[in-house]
Each structure stands twice: as C-alpha cells, then as structure tokens.
Enzyme design. Sequence first.
Site, PDB file in Angstrom:
ATOM      1  CB  SER A   1      -3.834  -3.404  -2.225  1.00 26.23           C
ATOM      2  OG  SER A   1      -2.742  -4.159  -1.764  1.00 26.23           O
ATOM      3  CB  ALA A   2      -7.599  -0.864  -3.356  1.00 23.89           C
ATOM      4  CB  CYS A   3      -9.668  -6.134  -4.856  1.00 22.91           C
ATOM      5  SG  CYS A   3      -8.607  -5.728  -6.252  1.00 22.91           S
TER       6      CYS A   3
ATOM      7  NE  ARG B   1       0.928  -1.981  -0.258  1.00 22.72           N
ATOM      8  CZ  ARG B   1       0.909  -2.493  -1.473  1.00 22.72           C
ATOM      9  NH1 ARG B   1       2.057  -2.785  -2.084  1.00 22.72           N
ATOM     10  NH2 ARG B   1      -0.211  -2.758  -2.099  1.00 22.72           N
TER      11      ARG B   1
ATOM     12  CG  ASP C   1      -4.433  -6.274   4.765  1.00 18.27           C
ATOM     13  OD1 ASP C   1      -4.789  -6.369   3.576  1.00 18.27           O
ATOM     14  OD2 ASP C   1      -3.321  -5.814   5.098  1.00 18.27           O
TER      15      ASP C   1
ATOM     16  CG  ASN D   1      -3.956   4.070  -0.970  1.00 24.33           C
ATOM     17  OD1 ASN D   1      -4.769   3.186  -0.672  1.00 24.33           O
ATOM     18  ND2 ASN D   1      -2.686   4.025  -0.598  1.00 24.33           N
TER      19      ASN D   1
ATOM     20  CE1 TYR E   1      -0.776   4.586   2.341  1.00 23.91           C
ATOM     21  CE2 TYR E   1       0.668   2.714   1.949  1.00 23.91           C
ATOM     22  CZ  TYR E   1      -0.607   3.255   2.009  1.00 23.91           C
ATOM     23  OH  TYR E   1      -1.690   2.458   1.759  1.00 23.91           O
TER      24      TYR E   1
ATOM     25  NE  ARG F   1      -5.038   2.488   2.206  1.00 26.90           N
ATOM     26  CZ  ARG F   1      -4.855   1.174   2.001  1.00 26.90           C
ATOM     27  NH1 ARG F   1      -5.208   0.308   2.924  1.00 26.90           N
ATOM     28  NH2 ARG F   1      -4.331   0.735   0.884  1.00 26.90           N
TER      29      ARG F   1
ATOM     30  CG  ASN G   1     -19.852  -9.942  -3.116  1.00 27.39           C
ATOM     31  OD1 ASN G   1     -20.317  -9.987  -4.248  1.00 27.39           O
ATOM     32  ND2 ASN G   1     -18.968  -9.032  -2.750  1.00 27.39           N
TER      33      ASN G   1
ATOM     34  CE  LYS H   1      -6.886  -8.204   1.805  1.00 25.76           C
ATOM     35  NZ  LYS H   1      -6.372  -7.344   0.727  1.00 25.76           N
TER      36      LYS H   1
ATOM     37  CE  LYS I   1      -0.537  -4.560   3.151  1.00 25.51           C
ATOM     38  NZ  LYS I   1      -1.583  -5.570   2.970  1.00 25.51           N
TER      39      LYS I   1
ATOM     40  CG  HIS J   1      -2.674  -9.343   0.852  1.00 27.97           C
ATOM     41  ND1 HIS J   1      -2.764  -8.717  -0.377  1.00 27.97           N
ATOM     42  CD2 HIS J   1      -2.994  -8.398   1.771  1.00 27.97           C
ATOM     43  CE1 HIS J   1      -3.115  -7.460  -0.212  1.00 27.97           C
ATOM     44  NE2 HIS J   1      -3.267  -7.237   1.075  1.00 27.97           N
TER      45      HIS J   1
HETATM   46  C1  OXD Z   1      -2.536  -2.830   1.143  1.00 29.52           C
HETATM   47  C2  OXD Z   1      -3.022  -2.516   2.499  1.00 29.52           C
HETATM   48  O1  OXD Z   1      -1.981  -1.947   0.459  1.00 29.52           O
HETATM   49  O2  OXD Z   1      -3.596  -3.409   3.137  1.00 29.52           O
HETATM   50  O3  OXD Z   1      -2.705  -3.998   0.730  1.00 29.52           O
HETATM   51  O4  OXD Z   1      -2.813  -1.387   2.984  1.00 29.52           O
HETATM   52 MN    MN Z   2      -3.563  -5.307   2.126  1.00 28.81          MN
END
Ligand code: OXD
Ligand code: MN
Length: 599
Positions: free
Chosen positions: A249-251, A70, A276, A366, A198, A368, A495, A253, A207, A227
């Site tokens: 993002s990318a943590c 993004r 998401d 990144n 993208y 996917r 977790n 989820k 988004k 989110h």
């Molecule tokens: C992000 C996604 O970038 O979900 O948050 O793709």
């Molecule tokens: Mn996201």
Amino acid sequence: MRLQNAAIQKWVDEIQRMTTPAKVVFCDGSQGEKDQLIRECLATGELIELNQSKLPGCYLHRSAPHDVARTEHLTFVCTEEKDDAGPNNNWMAPDEARRKLAGLYKGAMKGRTMYVVPFLMGPPASRFSKVGVEITDSKYVVLNMRIMTRIGQVALEHLGDSDDFTRCLHSLGDLSPERRFICHFPEANTVWSVGSGYGGNALLGKKCLALRLASWLGKKEGWLAEHMLILALRSPEGKTHYVTGAFPSACGKTNLAMIVPPASMPGWQAWTVGDDIAWLRPGADGRLWALNPESGFFGVVPGTSCKTNPNAMEMIQKDTIYTNVALRPDGTPWWEGHDDPPPESALDWQGRPWTPKSAEKAAHANSRFTTHASQCPSISPEWEKPEGVPISAMLFGARRQRTVPLVFQSRNWQHGVFLGATLSSETTAAATGKVGVLRRDPMAMLPFCGYNMGDYWGHWLKIGQQLKSPPKIFRVNWFRTGDNGKLLWPGYGENLRVLKWVLERSDGARAGATDTPIGDVPTRSSLDLRGLDLSDAAVSQLLRVDPDEWAEAVESQETFFDSFGSHLPRAIRDEHDQLARRIGEAVSPADLRGRDSGT
Ligand code: OXD
Ligand code: MN
C-alpha cells in the site's frame, strides 16, 4: 426496489433483530438515491460541499481522528483451525469472534438507518464476478461503495435466486479502537466489521472480500486474488502487452497504473485496467488472465499532482469524495505534494486552522480520493472485458532504499514465486503503526492473504504448472537511494523505461541482461535511458547487486520461512537454498557474520 432474494431477506431480518436500526433502506444504486444520501450527509456534517463551480459533484469527508487507516492488529481471520489462518494472520475462533462482535452489534444501529447494499465485484457479464451484500449504518460507506463496486439491481440480477453471496456486516459502532474488529469467516463467506469507517476496514468489497475471502475462494476454485495493478502498454511497433504489479500500500500502484509515457519515448501508449486488485485465472490458452473486480479508485492523495499522476488529477476534478484532505478558503482541497504552493491559510484534515508554519501536515498522510474508474482519462477500453486481459509480465515491487536493484528478472515461474515470497518493504501510512520500518510483505499480500501463506505459495506454484505460457516475473524497486539519501531513479512516467526492458525480456529475451546470483539484471546498454539526466555512477548504483547486502537478506529470509513450518513448500525452500549458495559463493565467509535485515 424491493429485494426479491429470499436468502438476503432472511439475513437482513436476522441482522435487523440484532442491531435494531430505526429504519432499513434497500439500496438500488440509482441517481436519486445518491442525491438523497448526499443531502442527508450535508445536513449531518458527514460531507462538506466543495466548490461546486470548480469541482462539480465533489465533497469532503473528515473521519474520526483515530480512524484514518487500516488497523491490521484488529483484523482477524476466523477459521475453525488456527493453522489454516497461518502465522501471517491474527486468528480468533469463529464462535468466540461471533460472540464478541454480537455483543458490540447488539443495538448498535439504534436510532440509525441500516442500509442494505447488494454489490458486484467484477463486470456484470463475467462468470468470474462475485456478489456481496453489505449491511452498514454509514452513509459515507454507501456512497463510497457505489463508486468502488457495482451496487443495486445489477448485483441482484447477477445473484438471481442463489444464496451464494458474501455476507458483509458493518457498523460504525462507537468508532473506538478499543471496540474495533474486522473479522473474516472464510468458511462461512462472511465478514463482520465494527468500530471503523475507514475504507479498508469498512468498504467490505475491497480488502475483505476481493482479497482476503477471494484469496481463500481462489485456493478452492483454482485462481488467485492479488494486490496488483493491471496496466496495458502498446509499443511503437503496435504490440499491446498487459502487465500486473504487486506493491505494498502507498508505494505508487495508482501512479504506475495511470502512467503517462514520457515525451522522450514517442510512440508508446498506456492504459489503466486496474490500480489495486487483480483476480487471475489460467485461461484455456495456457496464459494467465487478469480481471479488475473493482469499479473505482480509492487512491492516496498526498503526492498526487500533474507531475506525478496527471490522469488522476484530471479524474478527481468531478464526482469525487475526498477524505481527510485540507480545505482552502475558496472551498477547494489541498494536500502536501499538490501542484499549488501551500495556501496562506486553510483548515487541516481535522478542520483546525492551518498555515504553512503549522507543525503538522495539512492533509493526513493517508488521505484519499474515491472516484469512478470511468472518469480516468487513461481507462482501458478493455477494463470491463468479462474474461479479463492476458498477462505477459508480473512485477513485484517494494520500497527499498538499499540492496534491491531497479529491476531484475526471475529465472522461471518458481524462482518468480520465490521473489514474490521474499518481498519486503519500508512501511507507509496506509496502515497504523510506525512508518519507514522494514517489514516482510510477500507478494504485497501480508495484510490481505486470507489463509496460511505457506499454502498460498504452494497454490501459486500449482497455478504456474497449469500455464503453458506463464507471465515472466520481475522484481522492481523505484526507491533505491544514493549515498546522499536521495532517490536515484526519477520514477513516475520514467518507469516506462523499466517496463520497456521488462516487455522486451518477456517477448523472447530481446533485451540484454547479466546473470547474477539474484536473477537477470539489465546491462546498462539494454535500458533505454535516452533523454534522461542520469549519471553513469547513478546507473551503476541502481543496477548494483552487492553480495554482502544480499547475504544479510538471505539470513533473515531463513527465519521468516521457518515460521511457516511444514506449510512452506519444498520448492521455496530449494530456491532459498540455491540463492544462499550463489550468494555464499560471491562473498567471503568472514563477511557473513552478525547480520539481520530483510530482502
Ligand atoms: C491499501 C488500499 O491500503 O488500497 O492497500 O487502500
Ligand atoms: Mn491496496
């Protein structure tokens, strides 16, 4: 199928005149249409066939090298009043944005096919679902949209004769970042995106509609677009709870949404409702109900393995579009963090020869996968329930090496909103820019809130007032490191230990906690750590609240909040002042000099 809806037809005619495509195709979402698109993409090179005997229905897409994430600096909220977009958004006047982008759209589809994709966000039977129509000249976008949303007839039936749909216009343009814009017009329920293929910039249901425009609609209509993942958990006693979690993002989820309970916690079960986005509404029963508007997963590939996310690994073995991963000689994909060791040779994400000695990564950080939700082994039988699921607990999490303990609980809803508002995280590859820099990301919505964030916090507080049984709110951090720079917490399936504490706290405060200046932190004995190889020192570090570190954090919050001026709700300012006071009481005045970091 011919489109029957007059408003769609009128809009399509208008866009056709502007973009002058060679052909217009109305998408019906059928299997035949998908097969045809794949055949065409294979012929043009937009898709590369993966090994069909090992991975049936799987394809690889390589994007343009500068179109891999993004682009937040090219993303705009175009409201009549600049103040409505707030300091959290880039703003352009609607007229100027339309003029600028119309110039880029003019003739942009010449020689190309224009696809008209009606889509539904949310389950077909839900009165909360929203219809959009995406016009695009990208076959890759159509193929992804048919996974991530419900396209074709189902959306048209939901819409009927109404003209109440989000107009989503997308063209690849020339893919140049110089001529790339993602513009949102909340007042006109419209998105115009040009210059990128993208996911987050081009799959406009995700988004753009389900977060930025939906957050605006939610403010108007009394709900929240967040989110957040949605997870169902059943305890050994047989009680099912639903939890949402907001993370940048990318943590992790997707990993958390597909969590597998560890063997050392027998009797626990977990199901995925969404990974998401959550649309949240106060129910007539005074609880908060969550719905996943999407129908697929657009997940980060690197780091995905049988250890980190076995459910995802299983679901991406068929009918999956891989974007920007490496390709092994046997026609299967590979990425950093894969279960298999690095291949002796491969093609990297740009199609260049790669070996383990290559300086660059094989897969893009990144890269996917796009996969339909129904393929997920842990998908909840309730994921398409029209009214959603009732939420017991909400997590706000981020990537923080220091300061933030593994988990702590807010004192009440208002304090919980404050915890969300002060979320900050080290940046990742999901957006262009430097990775690993600390940035504020309130509610993990900084890139996605479609209006002034000060008003957004006010809306959160208002929603809380409507809830007789609000979810309990927690802050979590899986990413705290020790003095050696290594992660202290094992994460992934483990977790669940944190979630167990969260649920016990939500369910009548059954687990023990220490009242600290920042909130309720677990006592050591209240966390179920059986079967985990974790030293006492590590546990102490994970749960530590260091007043000096928090004093730094409080100072930088102040500057951030000030940027919202009169839009900052009084209650958030009060929470900030109270935290500053509690922290101030815990540190000596001499310690408070010269600080500048975030929470
Ligand atoms: C992000 C996604 O970038 O979900 O948050 O793709
Ligand atoms: Mn996201």
